[in-house]
Design a protein around this motif. Structure first.
Motif, PDB file in Angstrom:
ATOM      1  N   LYS A 132      76.100  30.771  79.591  1.00 31.70           N
ATOM      2  CA  LYS A 132      75.699  29.473  79.064  1.00 31.70           C
ATOM      3  C   LYS A 132      75.411  28.550  80.246  1.00 31.70           C
ATOM      4  N   VAL A 133      74.165  28.011  80.316  1.00 28.53           N
ATOM      5  CA  VAL A 133      73.757  27.113  81.386  1.00 28.53           C
ATOM      6  C   VAL A 133      73.577  25.724  80.793  1.00 28.53           C
ATOM      7  N   TYR A 134      74.286  24.744  81.358  1.00 28.79           N
ATOM      8  CA  TYR A 134      74.235  23.367  80.878  1.00 28.79           C
ATOM      9  C   TYR A 134      73.385  22.526  81.819  1.00 28.79           C
ATOM     10  N   SER A 135      72.739  21.551  81.247  1.00 26.83           N
ATOM     11  CA  SER A 135      72.051  20.557  82.064  1.00 26.83           C
ATOM     12  C   SER A 135      73.016  19.427  82.395  1.00 26.83           C
ATOM     13  N   ILE A 136      72.649  18.584  83.373  1.00 18.09           N
ATOM     14  CA  ILE A 136      73.506  17.464  83.753  1.00 18.09           C
ATOM     15  C   ILE A 136      73.505  16.443  82.623  1.00 18.09           C
ATOM     16  N   PRO A 137      74.689  16.056  82.147  1.00 15.84           N
ATOM     17  CA  PRO A 137      74.728  15.132  80.997  1.00 15.84           C
ATOM     18  C   PRO A 137      74.135  13.768  81.323  1.00 15.84           C
ATOM     19  N   VAL A 138      73.394  13.213  80.364  1.00 19.22           N
ATOM     20  CA  VAL A 138      72.763  11.902  80.513  1.00 19.22           C
ATOM     21  C   VAL A 138      73.278  10.990  79.402  1.00 19.22           C
ATOM     22  N   ASP A 139      73.667   9.780  79.782  1.00 17.10           N
ATOM     23  CA  ASP A 139      74.174   8.810  78.804  1.00 17.10           C
ATOM     24  C   ASP A 139      72.982   8.149  78.105  1.00 17.10           C
ATOM     25  N   THR A 140      72.579   8.708  76.962  1.00 15.63           N
ATOM     26  CA  THR A 140      71.432   8.179  76.210  1.00 15.63           C
ATOM     27  C   THR A 140      71.797   6.947  75.382  1.00 15.63           C
ATOM     28  N   LEU A 141      73.091   6.722  75.161  1.00 13.97           N
ATOM     29  CA  LEU A 141      73.514   5.567  74.356  1.00 13.97           C
ATOM     30  C   LEU A 141      73.481   4.272  75.166  1.00 13.97           C
ATOM     31  N   HIS A 142      73.543   4.368  76.456  1.00 19.58           N
ATOM     32  CA  HIS A 142      73.521   3.169  77.291  1.00 19.58           C
ATOM     33  C   HIS A 142      72.436   3.315  78.369  1.00 19.58           C
ATOM     34  N   PRO A 143      71.158   3.239  77.943  1.00 20.50           N
ATOM     35  CA  PRO A 143      70.076   3.422  78.930  1.00 20.50           C
ATOM     36  C   PRO A 143      70.012   2.287  79.952  1.00 20.50           C
TER      37      PRO A 143
END
Length: 364
Positions: A132-143
């Motif tokens: 399982k390869v994950y991308s770097i998490p991005v905070d989409t709720l607080h742009p």
């Protein structure tokens, strides 16, 4: 009866087939293939290692899987380590390990199919793996929490940054001074180290008599070169007079020397010395060729004058030491060695200067 005969043949055939299949199963059990991965989850760009292990008889031949760039689409092979072999059961069996370093730059759940190996031309498969390869998490709720590029920060220079440059600069200066010194010695054709011999200082009359003995021992000088003979003999007398009577005889003419001696002694006692200086002037300036017995007589006159005018030193007085510097010209091998040392210092200096300039460039 006929039906019974067919039944026995069929039973015999099935027995042979069962024995062959069981033999194949036992043979197949001699080879085991196992695959494992050290991490089931990765961030994009991180690496994981897959370990493939094959256990088999020592006499069997193995062919491991070869991967060019990828195992599957999206999973890249970064490195393939050298296989490691271990012998087991008194070298009857082998355990061969192969390690693959993988990575991925696409986030997804990857199914890694079983790895296939060939043992004596027969295929054996490992178990399948998952990654399982994950991308770097991005905070989409607080742009609005977006952080732009940071300003350039000036890092203070510490001693650790400068220590190498300082030490190498001192070493470069030392090499330069040593190289200059060796070059001067090479140019002057002088030895690197002077040999200094310390001897007791002789009284003026003993020093003069010692040099006259050296002149007397050189018979060729009296015969072949009278001018050099009388020059050396009169120089010994002039040096003795300067130390004994205190006037600068080396810078005076023969007539001036005789006048000075006349003040110290009567003319009759220096009659023979006057004859010696007169003959010396004729030889040096008029190309006079004295006879052999005349040369010997003048040498005897010089010795008698020194013995008549000498002052014996106090036997209780401690003799003063005199330093005699002995310098010899270097041999050809010595000059070659010296030039080699200078060349080595130049090369070392260039290397050190390059390192200093490079470190200064990186520092600023």
């Amino acid at each position: 009866m006929k039906v019974l005969h067919i039944t026995k043949g069929a039973c015999k055939f099935f027995a042979i087939l069962t024995l062959a299949l069981s033999s194949y199963t036992v043979s197949a059990q001699h080879v085991t293939v196992n695959a494992s991965i050290d991490s089931l989850q990765l961030l994009i760009g991180e690496q994981a290692k897959i370990k493939l292990e094959v256990s088999m008889d020592a006499k069997q031949r193995l062919q491991l899987p070869l991967f060019q760039d990828t195992i599957i689409k999206g999973v890249e092979v970064v490195d393939v380590a050298k296989p490691d072999t271990q012998y087991l059961n008194d070298k009857k069996r082998m355990l061969i390990s192969q390690q693959y370093t993988i990575t991925s730059f696409d986030s997804a759940l990857y199914y890694l199919p079983p790895m296939e190996v060939l043992v004596d031309g027969q295929k054996y498969m490992s178990k399948a793996l998952a990654l399982k390869v994950y991308s770097i998490p991005v905070d989409t709720l607080h742009p609005e929490k977006f952080f732009g590029p940071k300003d350039i920060r000036k890092i203070p220079i510490t001693w650790e940054d400068l220590s190498t440059i300082v030490y190498l600069s001192i070493l470069l200066f030392a090499f330069g001074a040593l190289g200059f010194y060796l070059y001067k010695r090479y140019k002057d054709n002088k030895p690197i180290i002077k040999r200094i011999k310390i001897e007791p200082k002789l009284p003026p009359h003993q020093e003069a008599l010692k040099k006259i003995e050296e002149i007397k021992a050189d018979k060729n000088l009296r015969i072949s070169d009278p001018k050099a003979y009388y020059t050396e003999l009169t120089d010994v007398l002039r040096t003795y007079m300067e130390k004994r009577f205190g006037f600068n005889a080396m810078e005076m003419t023969s007539g001036e020397i005789i006048d000075m001696l006349s003040r110290e002694k009567d003319k009759e006692s220096i009659k023979d010395l006057v004859e010696l200086f007169h003959t010396a002037d004729l030889v040096k300036f008029a190309k006079h060729s004295p006879l052999m017995n005349e040369n010997d007589m003048n040498l005897v006159n010089a010795v008698e004058f020194i013995n008549d005018t000498k002052i014996e030193p106090d036997p209780n007085e401690k003799p003063q030491p005199t330093e005699i510097t002995i310098e010899e010209k270097r041999s050809k091998i010595g000059r070659i060695i010296l030039m080699s040392c200078i060349g080595a210092l130049i090369i070392a200096g260039i290397i050190i200067l390059y390192i200093i300039v490079r470190d200064i460039y990186y520092l600023w």
